[in-house]
Write a protein that holds these residues in place. Structure first.
Motif, mmCIF file in Angstrom:
data_model
loop_
_atom_site.group_PDB
_atom_site.id
_atom_site.type_symbol
_atom_site.label_atom_id
_atom_site.label_comp_id
_atom_site.label_asym_id
_atom_site.label_seq_id
_atom_site.Cartn_x
_atom_site.Cartn_y
_atom_site.Cartn_z
ATOM 1 N N SER A 162 0.854 -1.186 0.000
ATOM 2 C CA SER A 162 0.000 0.000 0.000
ATOM 3 C C SER A 162 0.888 1.233 0.000
ATOM 4 C CB SER A 162 -0.935 0.019 1.212
ATOM 5 O OG SER A 162 -0.198 0.144 2.400
ATOM 6 N N ASP A 163 0.318 2.335 -0.465
ATOM 7 C CA ASP A 163 0.985 3.626 -0.398
ATOM 8 C C ASP A 163 -0.078 4.676 -0.089
ATOM 9 O OD1 ASP A 163 -0.309 4.236 -2.818
ATOM 10 O OD2 ASP A 163 1.469 3.824 -4.022
ATOM 11 N N GLU A 164 0.239 5.938 -0.276
ATOM 12 C CA GLU A 164 -0.711 6.994 0.101
ATOM 13 C C GLU A 164 -1.927 7.083 -0.814
ATOM 14 O OE1 GLU A 164 2.487 8.322 -2.501
ATOM 15 O OE2 GLU A 164 2.625 7.678 -0.439
ATOM 16 N N THR A 165 -1.927 6.392 -1.968
ATOM 17 C CA THR A 165 -3.052 6.510 -2.893
ATOM 18 C C THR A 165 -3.817 5.224 -3.146
ATOM 19 O OG1 THR A 165 -1.659 6.130 -4.830
ATOM 20 C CG2 THR A 165 -1.947 8.427 -4.120
ATOM 21 N N SER A 166 -3.223 4.054 -2.812
ATOM 22 C CA SER A 166 -3.897 2.798 -3.135
ATOM 23 C C SER A 166 -3.358 1.645 -2.296
ATOM 24 C CB SER A 166 -3.718 2.466 -4.622
ATOM 25 O OG SER A 166 -2.351 2.247 -4.913
ATOM 26 N N VAL A 167 -4.061 0.519 -2.393
ATOM 27 C CA VAL A 167 -3.630 -0.727 -1.758
ATOM 28 C C VAL A 167 -3.674 -1.815 -2.833
ATOM 29 C CG1 VAL A 167 -5.955 -1.288 -0.918
ATOM 30 C CG2 VAL A 167 -3.988 -2.284 0.207
ATOM 31 N N VAL A 168 -2.687 -2.713 -2.811
ATOM 32 C CA VAL A 168 -2.649 -3.836 -3.739
ATOM 33 C C VAL A 168 -3.007 -5.094 -2.951
ATOM 34 C CG1 VAL A 168 -1.229 -5.206 -5.315
ATOM 35 C CG2 VAL A 168 -0.891 -2.729 -5.166
ATOM 36 N N VAL A 169 -4.007 -5.834 -3.434
ATOM 37 C CA VAL A 169 -4.455 -7.043 -2.755
ATOM 38 C C VAL A 169 -4.429 -8.233 -3.696
ATOM 39 C CG1 VAL A 169 -5.934 -5.787 -1.132
ATOM 40 C CG2 VAL A 169 -6.897 -6.646 -3.250
ATOM 41 N N LYS A 170 -4.286 -9.416 -3.110
ATOM 42 C CA LYS A 170 -4.373 -10.670 -3.841
ATOM 43 C C LYS A 170 -5.611 -11.383 -3.315
ATOM 44 C CE LYS A 170 -0.594 -12.844 -4.597
ATOM 45 N NZ LYS A 170 -0.211 -13.071 -5.967
ATOM 46 N N VAL A 171 -6.552 -11.701 -4.197
ATOM 47 C CA VAL A 171 -7.810 -12.359 -3.823
ATOM 48 C C VAL A 171 -7.739 -13.805 -4.316
ATOM 49 C CG1 VAL A 171 -10.315 -12.296 -4.102
ATOM 50 C CG2 VAL A 171 -9.031 -10.157 -4.048
ATOM 51 N N ARG A 172 -8.013 -14.755 -3.398
ATOM 52 C CA ARG A 172 -7.950 -16.178 -3.754
ATOM 53 C C ARG A 172 -9.133 -16.932 -3.168
ATOM 54 N NH1 ARG A 172 -1.928 -16.128 -1.975
ATOM 55 N NH2 ARG A 172 -3.025 -15.844 -0.043
ATOM 56 N N GLY A 173 -9.692 -17.814 -3.981
ATOM 57 C CA GLY A 173 -10.749 -18.698 -3.499
ATOM 58 C C GLY A 173 -12.071 -18.013 -3.250
#
Length: 54
Positions: free
Chosen positions: A24-35
């Motif tokens: 994550s940073d000040e503008t977004s979050v990166v996520v991994k979605v599984r199942g």
């Protein structure tokens, strides 16, 4: 300032699975979605989600 944005909603039996926060940073979050996804709701994978609001 970040733009305002709306969310989603729905009803049903729900989905089970995992959401991993990768970074994550000040503008977004990166996520991994599984199942979580299925043929009607294909959301599994990596997603960058921008933050909303003021």
């Amino acid at each position: 300032m970040l733009p305002d944005c709306g969310g989603g909603g729905g009803a049903g039996n729900g989905h089970r699975g995992a959401i991993e926060i990768v970074s994550s940073d000040e503008t977004s979050v990166v996520v991994k979605v599984r199942g979580v996804g299925d043929d009607h709701w294909p959301v599994d994978g990596d997603h960058t989600i921008p933050f909303c609001g003021d």
